[in-house]
Design a protein around this motif. Structure first.
Motif, PDB file in Angstrom:
ATOM      1  N   ARG A  52      12.923  61.282  39.229  1.00 29.67           N
ATOM      2  CA  ARG A  52      11.444  61.392  39.890  1.00 29.67           C
ATOM      3  C   ARG A  52      10.333  61.501  38.719  1.00 29.67           C
ATOM      4  O   ARG A  52      10.984  62.057  37.446  1.00 29.67           O
ATOM      5  N   ASP A  85      11.664  56.685  46.706  1.00 33.79           N
ATOM      6  CA  ASP A  85      12.852  57.138  46.755  1.00 33.79           C
ATOM      7  C   ASP A  85      13.410  57.298  48.182  1.00 33.79           C
ATOM      8  O   ASP A  85      12.520  57.508  49.231  1.00 33.79           O
ATOM      9  N   PRO A  86      14.460  56.835  48.592  1.00 32.88           N
ATOM     10  CA  PRO A  86      15.039  56.529  49.848  1.00 32.88           C
ATOM     11  C   PRO A  86      15.455  57.855  50.754  1.00 32.88           C
ATOM     12  O   PRO A  86      15.376  57.845  51.742  1.00 32.88           O
ATOM     13  N   ARG A  87      15.595  59.040  49.842  1.00 35.62           N
ATOM     14  CA  ARG A  87      15.696  60.193  50.394  1.00 35.62           C
ATOM     15  C   ARG A  87      14.490  60.912  50.766  1.00 35.62           C
ATOM     16  O   ARG A  87      14.389  61.747  51.522  1.00 35.62           O
ATOM     17  N   ASP A  88      13.240  60.607  50.045  1.00 36.86           N
ATOM     18  CA  ASP A  88      11.880  60.941  50.594  1.00 36.86           C
ATOM     19  C   ASP A  88      10.940  59.895  50.417  1.00 36.86           C
ATOM     20  O   ASP A  88      10.576  59.469  49.372  1.00 36.86           O
TER      21      ASP A  88
END
Length: 154
Positions: A52, A85-88
């Protein structure tokens, strides 16, 4: 039989020697001409991609604005790319591209080529001492990286 003692390691002396070596090492001529911060970001991403922007800001010790500018330049040059970001879904991850990885690999190869003749000027004992110290230096880097990651999560 007398026990062979290793002298205590002086952190101040080690810091001074490492800084002196790093000053020489980072200035070794290179085939790729980029700013120090740009190259630092590429080298970080070569080891830890994807990251990030906030993580890069912390590792590179620059402002969010500065890291955004560097990443934008690297992206325009095709050396990194931003992906969601696949998580967010609100965040993006910065990935090194094959072209970016090639810059890092070319710099490494260039430094090895320039360092080799300097190392040959050392005595066999000096080269052996450095070779023997490499595992400990690698361990210091790992411990330092782990400590920095823990600080980043705190």
């Amino acid at each position: 039989m007398t026990e062979k003692r290793t002298p205590d390691l002086d952190p101040g002396e080690m810091a001074a020697v490492v800084e002196e070596f790093n000053g020489f090492y980072i200035r070794l001529p290179s085939i790729q001409r980029h700013s120090f911060t740009t190259l630092s970001v590429l080298h970080t991403l070569a080891r830890r991609s994807p990251m990030r922007l906030g993580e890069l800001t912390a590792t590179e010790q620059v402002t969010q604005s500065a890291i955004t500018q560097v990443v934008t330049r690297l992206e325009n040059d095709g050396l990194v790319e931003r992906r969601p970001d696949p998580r967010d879904g609100r965040a993006v991850l910065v990935h090194i591209t094959p072209a970016g990885a090639e810059v890092v690999a070319a710099r490494y190869a260039d430094r090895v080529a320039r360092l080799a003749p300097i190392l040959q000027r050392l005595s066999a004992e000096e080269r052996s001492a450095i070779a023997a110290a490499l595992p400990a230096l690698r361990r210091i880097a790992e411990l330092g990286e782990s400590q920095n990651e823990q600080r980043g999560r705190a």
